[in-house]
Design a protein around this motif. Structure first.
Motif, PDB file in Angstrom:
ATOM      1  N   LYS A   1       0.826  -1.211   0.000  1.00 28.37           N
ATOM      2  CA  LYS A   1       0.000   0.000   0.000  1.00 28.37           C
ATOM      3  C   LYS A   1       0.854   1.253   0.000  1.00 28.37           C
ATOM      4  CE  LYS A   1      -3.141  -2.987  -0.047  1.00 28.37           C
ATOM      5  NZ  LYS A   1      -2.304  -4.148  -0.284  1.00 28.37           N
ATOM      6  N   ALA A   2       2.049   1.181   0.593  1.00 28.57           N
ATOM      7  CA  ALA A   2       2.967   2.317   0.511  1.00 28.57           C
ATOM      8  C   ALA A   2       3.421   2.544  -0.927  1.00 28.57           C
ATOM      9  CB  ALA A   2       4.170   2.093   1.427  1.00 28.57           C
ATOM     10  N   LEU A   3       3.610   1.478  -1.683  1.00 28.36           N
ATOM     11  CA  LEU A   3       3.961   1.605  -3.098  1.00 28.36           C
ATOM     12  C   LEU A   3       2.790   2.124  -3.921  1.00 28.36           C
ATOM     13  CD1 LEU A   3       5.932  -1.732  -3.685  1.00 28.36           C
ATOM     14  CD2 LEU A   3       6.904   0.574  -3.596  1.00 28.36           C
ATOM     15  N   LEU A   4       1.582   1.712  -3.560  1.00 23.72           N
ATOM     16  CA  LEU A   4       0.411   2.039  -4.369  1.00 23.72           C
ATOM     17  C   LEU A   4      -0.172   3.414  -4.087  1.00 23.72           C
ATOM     18  CD1 LEU A   4      -1.220  -1.477  -4.160  1.00 23.72           C
ATOM     19  CD2 LEU A   4      -0.670  -0.306  -6.306  1.00 23.72           C
ATOM     20  N   ARG A   5       0.032   3.945  -2.879  1.00 22.03           N
ATOM     21  CA  ARG A   5      -0.594   5.224  -2.535  1.00 22.03           C
ATOM     22  C   ARG A   5      -0.155   6.361  -3.465  1.00 22.03           C
ATOM     23  NH1 ARG A   5      -4.544   8.052  -2.344  1.00 22.03           N
ATOM     24  NH2 ARG A   5      -4.319  10.039  -1.279  1.00 22.03           N
ATOM     25  N   PRO A   6       1.156   6.523  -3.745  1.00 25.90           N
ATOM     26  CA  PRO A   6       1.532   7.594  -4.679  1.00 25.90           C
ATOM     27  C   PRO A   6       0.936   7.394  -6.074  1.00 25.90           C
ATOM     28  CG  PRO A   6       3.438   6.811  -3.446  1.00 25.90           C
ATOM     29  CD  PRO A   6       2.332   5.852  -3.180  1.00 25.90           C
ATOM     30  N   VAL A   7       0.785   6.149  -6.479  1.00 27.95           N
ATOM     31  CA  VAL A   7       0.194   5.849  -7.789  1.00 27.95           C
ATOM     32  C   VAL A   7      -1.245   6.351  -7.837  1.00 27.95           C
ATOM     33  CG1 VAL A   7      -0.399   4.019  -9.420  1.00 27.95           C
ATOM     34  CG2 VAL A   7       1.681   3.832  -8.011  1.00 27.95           C
ATOM     35  N   ALA A   8      -2.013   6.037  -6.801  1.00 24.30           N
ATOM     36  CA  ALA A   8      -3.417   6.452  -6.765  1.00 24.30           C
ATOM     37  C   ALA A   8      -3.551   7.964  -6.651  1.00 24.30           C
ATOM     38  CB  ALA A   8      -4.120   5.768  -5.587  1.00 24.30           C
ATOM     39  N   ALA A   9      -2.699   8.572  -5.808  1.00 25.82           N
ATOM     40  CA  ALA A   9      -2.784  10.022  -5.621  1.00 25.82           C
ATOM     41  C   ALA A   9      -2.496  10.761  -6.926  1.00 25.82           C
ATOM     42  CB  ALA A   9      -1.801  10.462  -4.538  1.00 25.82           C
TER      43      ALA A   9
ATOM     44  N   LEU B   1       6.698   9.547 -11.352  1.00 21.02           N
ATOM     45  CA  LEU B   1       6.867   9.422  -9.906  1.00 21.02           C
ATOM     46  C   LEU B   1       8.348   9.505  -9.558  1.00 21.02           C
ATOM     47  CD1 LEU B   1       4.402   6.478  -9.142  1.00 21.02           C
ATOM     48  CD2 LEU B   1       4.063   8.892  -8.600  1.00 21.02           C
ATOM     49  N   ASP B   2       8.634  10.060  -8.392  1.00 23.50           N
ATOM     50  CA  ASP B   2       9.993  10.099  -7.859  1.00 23.50           C
ATOM     51  C   ASP B   2      10.271   8.727  -7.251  1.00 23.50           C
ATOM     52  OD1 ASP B   2      12.310  10.422  -6.350  1.00 23.50           O
ATOM     53  OD2 ASP B   2      11.799  12.448  -5.698  1.00 23.50           O
ATOM     54  N   VAL B   3      10.878   7.850  -8.036  1.00 24.09           N
ATOM     55  CA  VAL B   3      11.039   6.455  -7.619  1.00 24.09           C
ATOM     56  C   VAL B   3      11.829   6.327  -6.318  1.00 24.09           C
ATOM     57  CG1 VAL B   3      11.990   4.206  -8.255  1.00 24.09           C
ATOM     58  CG2 VAL B   3      10.726   5.561  -9.938  1.00 24.09           C
ATOM     59  N   PRO B   4      12.990   6.966  -6.174  1.00 22.17           N
ATOM     60  CA  PRO B   4      13.706   6.839  -4.896  1.00 22.17           C
ATOM     61  C   PRO B   4      12.872   7.275  -3.703  1.00 22.17           C
ATOM     62  CG  PRO B   4      15.161   7.749  -6.568  1.00 22.17           C
ATOM     63  CD  PRO B   4      13.781   7.737  -7.157  1.00 22.17           C
ATOM     64  N   ALA B   5      12.062   8.329  -3.877  1.00 20.15           N
ATOM     65  CA  ALA B   5      11.224   8.797  -2.775  1.00 20.15           C
ATOM     66  C   ALA B   5      10.129   7.787  -2.437  1.00 20.15           C
ATOM     67  CB  ALA B   5      10.607  10.148  -3.122  1.00 20.15           C
ATOM     68  N   VAL B   6       9.545   7.179  -3.479  1.00 18.00           N
ATOM     69  CA  VAL B   6       8.503   6.172  -3.245  1.00 18.00           C
ATOM     70  C   VAL B   6       9.077   4.962  -2.508  1.00 18.00           C
ATOM     71  CG1 VAL B   6       6.905   4.554  -4.345  1.00 18.00           C
ATOM     72  CG2 VAL B   6       7.096   6.897  -5.213  1.00 18.00           C
ATOM     73  N   LEU B   7      10.239   4.489  -2.951  1.00 14.74           N
ATOM     74  CA  LEU B   7      10.844   3.325  -2.299  1.00 14.74           C
ATOM     75  C   LEU B   7      11.288   3.655  -0.877  1.00 14.74           C
ATOM     76  CD1 LEU B   7      12.926   1.778  -5.228  1.00 14.74           C
ATOM     77  CD2 LEU B   7      10.601   1.226  -4.494  1.00 14.74           C
ATOM     78  N   ALA B   8      11.782   4.884  -0.650  1.00 16.10           N
ATOM     79  CA  ALA B   8      12.166   5.290   0.706  1.00 16.10           C
ATOM     80  C   ALA B   8      10.948   5.363   1.616  1.00 16.10           C
ATOM     81  CB  ALA B   8      12.884   6.634   0.659  1.00 16.10           C
ATOM     82  N   HIS B   9       9.831   5.844   1.054  1.00 15.99           N
ATOM     83  CA  HIS B   9       8.565   5.894   1.807  1.00 15.99           C
ATOM     84  C   HIS B   9       8.129   4.483   2.192  1.00 15.99           C
ATOM     85  CE1 HIS B   9       4.513   7.227   2.835  1.00 15.99           C
ATOM     86  NE2 HIS B   9       3.999   6.383   1.961  1.00 15.99           N
ATOM     87  N   ARG B  10       8.265   3.555   1.249  1.00 13.95           N
ATOM     88  CA  ARG B  10       7.951   2.144   1.527  1.00 13.95           C
ATOM     89  C   ARG B  10       8.837   1.602   2.646  1.00 13.95           C
ATOM     90  NH1 ARG B  10       9.968  -2.020  -1.838  1.00 13.95           N
ATOM     91  NH2 ARG B  10      11.910  -0.853  -1.557  1.00 13.95           N
ATOM     92  N   ASP B  11      10.138   1.877   2.553  1.00 10.78           N
ATOM     93  CA  ASP B  11      11.074   1.376   3.558  1.00 10.78           C
ATOM     94  C   ASP B  11      10.745   1.902   4.950  1.00 10.78           C
ATOM     95  OD1 ASP B  11      12.284   0.178   1.422  1.00 10.78           O
ATOM     96  OD2 ASP B  11      14.078   1.441   1.440  1.00 10.78           O
ATOM     97  N   GLU B  12      10.330   3.158   5.010  1.00 13.92           N
ATOM     98  CA  GLU B  12       9.969   3.746   6.311  1.00 13.92           C
ATOM     99  C   GLU B  12       8.762   3.041   6.899  1.00 13.92           C
ATOM    100  OE1 GLU B  12       8.698   8.086   8.235  1.00 13.92           O
ATOM    101  OE2 GLU B  12       9.137   7.918   6.083  1.00 13.92           O
TER     102      GLU B  12
ATOM    103  N   ALA C   1       1.167  -5.254 -10.555  1.00 13.21           N
ATOM    104  CA  ALA C   1       1.216  -4.761 -11.927  1.00 13.21           C
ATOM    105  C   ALA C   1       0.961  -3.257 -11.942  1.00 13.21           C
ATOM    106  CB  ALA C   1       0.193  -5.494 -12.791  1.00 13.21           C
ATOM    107  N   THR C   2       0.009  -2.806 -11.151  1.00 16.93           N
ATOM    108  CA  THR C   2      -0.306  -1.379 -11.042  1.00 16.93           C
ATOM    109  C   THR C   2       0.896  -0.590 -10.529  1.00 16.93           C
ATOM    110  OG1 THR C   2      -2.650  -1.839 -10.626  1.00 16.93           O
ATOM    111  CG2 THR C   2      -1.814   0.309  -9.934  1.00 16.93           C
ATOM    112  N   ALA C   3       1.472  -1.071  -9.426  1.00 18.86           N
ATOM    113  CA  ALA C   3       2.559  -0.333  -8.781  1.00 18.86           C
ATOM    114  C   ALA C   3       3.797  -0.250  -9.661  1.00 18.86           C
ATOM    115  CB  ALA C   3       2.894  -0.980  -7.435  1.00 18.86           C
ATOM    116  N   TRP C   4       4.272  -1.397 -10.169  1.00 16.19           N
ATOM    117  CA  TRP C   4       5.536  -1.396 -10.888  1.00 16.19           C
ATOM    118  C   TRP C   4       5.421  -0.771 -12.277  1.00 16.19           C
ATOM    119  CZ3 TRP C   4       9.682  -1.465  -8.260  1.00 16.19           C
ATOM    120  CH2 TRP C   4       9.733  -2.136  -7.031  1.00 16.19           C
ATOM    121  N   ARG C   5       4.227  -0.828 -12.873  1.00 20.42           N
ATOM    122  CA  ARG C   5       4.036  -0.107 -14.132  1.00 20.42           C
ATOM    123  C   ARG C   5       4.170   1.395 -13.884  1.00 20.42           C
ATOM    124  NH1 ARG C   5       5.449   1.439 -18.368  1.00 20.42           N
ATOM    125  NH2 ARG C   5       4.011   2.518 -19.757  1.00 20.42           N
TER     126      ARG C   5
END
Length: 481
Positions: free
Chosen positions: A60-68, A86-97, A195-199
């Motif tokens: 859901k951390a990966l998907l939230r920026p996609v939906a927003a 999307l700012d990929v490093p920021a999304v992955l850092a958000h996921r890690d947090e 599929a949604t997130a990684w696309r």
């Protein structure tokens, strides 16, 4: 004794022993402890389990920026500003947090704050009410042992698949880099969400589905709308195909997927999302007369059937009733109440299907949200399931785009709502919603289904204007005619 890892060698007795410290196990221990029973949790991995580190939270951390971003693109005044990668490093850092960097210190502190003991290691049953942990520590239960070890992804028997070291849901939610080309096999929740997130994060995604549609456990229109959106996002969807063979010549190298049609697809990573199996293969089930690796059959109080003495409980994914974190936590509350009642000698009212000791919602009111774009959410029975169960039903559909709140939510809003009505009692058996921003709409439907609220009473539950919830009024108007 605190929740830090104790090391005593002597046998120890507790009222309740819990195998598995995921959300289900934590909640069984919490409910037992709240009722005055002593509890210990045995865990070989991270306290917090699959959901916290490799499933619900990271996905859901990966998907939230996609939906927003998708929603912002449909709002006047924002659409131009939101039309950026999307700012990929920021999304992955958000996921890690959100997964606490795969450290469980916070979860351990929570157990400690409750006074629940934690034993690190792999626990195995060693006969009735007895658990042996790696290192020789022996625990005995006065009242109950609860198996809450969850499930894991299973790989189908495809030649070359295991050797190719494909992604499962764990790798898909924890990957550190974006694969250039990703093949996803499976049209269920994990498949469509990843599929949604990684696309959206930049992968070229191919989604392979053996059946003829997505999200087969939901109403067919849910899968159709999600498939349309995935295609618009650039996902290449193929249905009615099976993987015949997989080849990967070198670790980390490209993977070749051979289909039954004769086609070959080359990708950088392959995600298999086709099913799960219980994590019960090495927990000593054979010492109590059960088959290792099997799903656990339980009654509505979550007590395992076929075990003499009624001391063994199977809670969460291991019983296959509803493989969802929130249902596991629900079952944990029911099991905790049943364990404490039996420990006090209080009769269990098994005939009270909505009582404190029966997990009836597992059969009649399971809610689920799929966090794709659009979101898909359902609770209770689909129209087909209700018909198969013998109910006399009426199905009411509503175009969500016709609701004022949806039109305000986004330009070109697309969505659909359905309610399945039991004509004999005039209560809801199920409801499904597909559209942007409908996840929070689901709980009202869950209350209506679980509460068996008469439709005449729902008529008096007035939705605020202008909200997407006004779809309830439109559904009820269509029912009344």
């Amino acid at each position: 004794m605190a929740a830090t890892e104790a090391t005593q060698a002597a046998d120890e007795a507790y009222d309740v022993i819990v195998l598995g410290a995921g959300p289900t196990g934590e909640n069984v221990a919490d409910r037992a402890h709240a009722a005055g029973l002593s509890a210990v949790v045995v865990e070989s991995e991270l306290v917090g389990g699959e959901c916290s580190y490799w499933a619900c939270m990271p996905s859901k951390a990966l998907l939230r920026p996609v939906a927003a971003r998708a929603e912002a693109r449909r709002v006047p005044g924002l659409k131009e500003a939101a039309d950026v990668p999307l700012d990929v490093p920021a999304v992955l850092a958000h996921r890690d947090e959100f997964v606490s960097y795969w450290k469980d210190d916070g979860q351990v502190r929570w157990l400690d704050s409750l006074g629940i003991d934690l034993v690190r290691g792999h626990g195995r049953l060693a006969g009735p009410r007895r658990v042996v942990v790696d290192g020789g520590r022996v625990l005995t239960a006065r009242h109950a042992v609860a198996v809450c070890t969850g499930s894991r992804a299973v790989l189908p028997p495809v030649p070359g698949l295991a050797e190719a070291r494909p992604w499962t849901s764990r790798e898909a939610t924890s990957a550190k880099t974006v694969p250039g080309r990703l093949v996803v096999v499976g049209g269920g929740v994990v498949g469509v969400e990843m599929a949604t997130a990684w696309r959206a994060l930049g992968s070229s995604v191919t989604l392979l589905v053996r059946g003829d549609g997505l999200l087969p456990r939901m109403e067919p229109f849910a899968g159709h709308l999600v498939a349309e959106s995935l295609a618009e996002a650039g996902v290449f969807l193929r249905t009615g195909v099976e993987v015949r063979e997989v080849r990967r010549e070198a670790p980390g190298g490209p993977v070749t997927v051979l289909l039954d049609s004769g086609d070959e697809i080359v990708a950088d990573e392959l995600l298999i999302a086709t099913g799960r199996t219980p994590r019960t293969e090495d927990i000593g089930l054979d010492t109590v007369g059960l088959a290792p690796g099997s799903w656990l059959d339980v009654d509505d109080s979550l007590r395992v059937t076929g075990v003499t003495g009624g001391w063994l409980y199977g809670v969460g994914d291991v019983n296959r009733r509803a493989l969802l974190t929130h249902q596991g936590k629900y079952q944990a509350r029911i099991a905790g109440a049943a364990i404490s009642a039996r420990a006090r000698g209080v009769p269990i009212l098994e005939s009270d299907r909505w009582g404190a000791h029966a997990a009836t919602a597992d059969r009649l009111a399971v809610p689920q949200v799929v966090f794709t774009d659009p979101e898909a959410a359902s609770v209770g029975l689909t129209a087909a399931a209700a018909e198969q169960a013998g109910y006399r039903t009426r199905v009411i559909d509503q175009d969500l785009s016709a609701v004022a709140g949806a039109s305000l939510y986004a330009d070109g809003y697309r969505g659909r709502a359905r309610m399945v009505v039991d004509l004999d009692r005039e209560v809801l058996l199920g409801a499904t919603f597909v559209g942007s921003g409908i996840a929070e709409l689901l709980h009202s439907a869950t209350v209506a289904v679980a509460g068996e609220v008469p439709l005449e009473r729902l008529w008096h539950a007035v939705p605020s204007y202008p909200t997407i919830s006004e779809v309830w009024l439109r559904l009820l108007e269509a029912y009344r005619g």
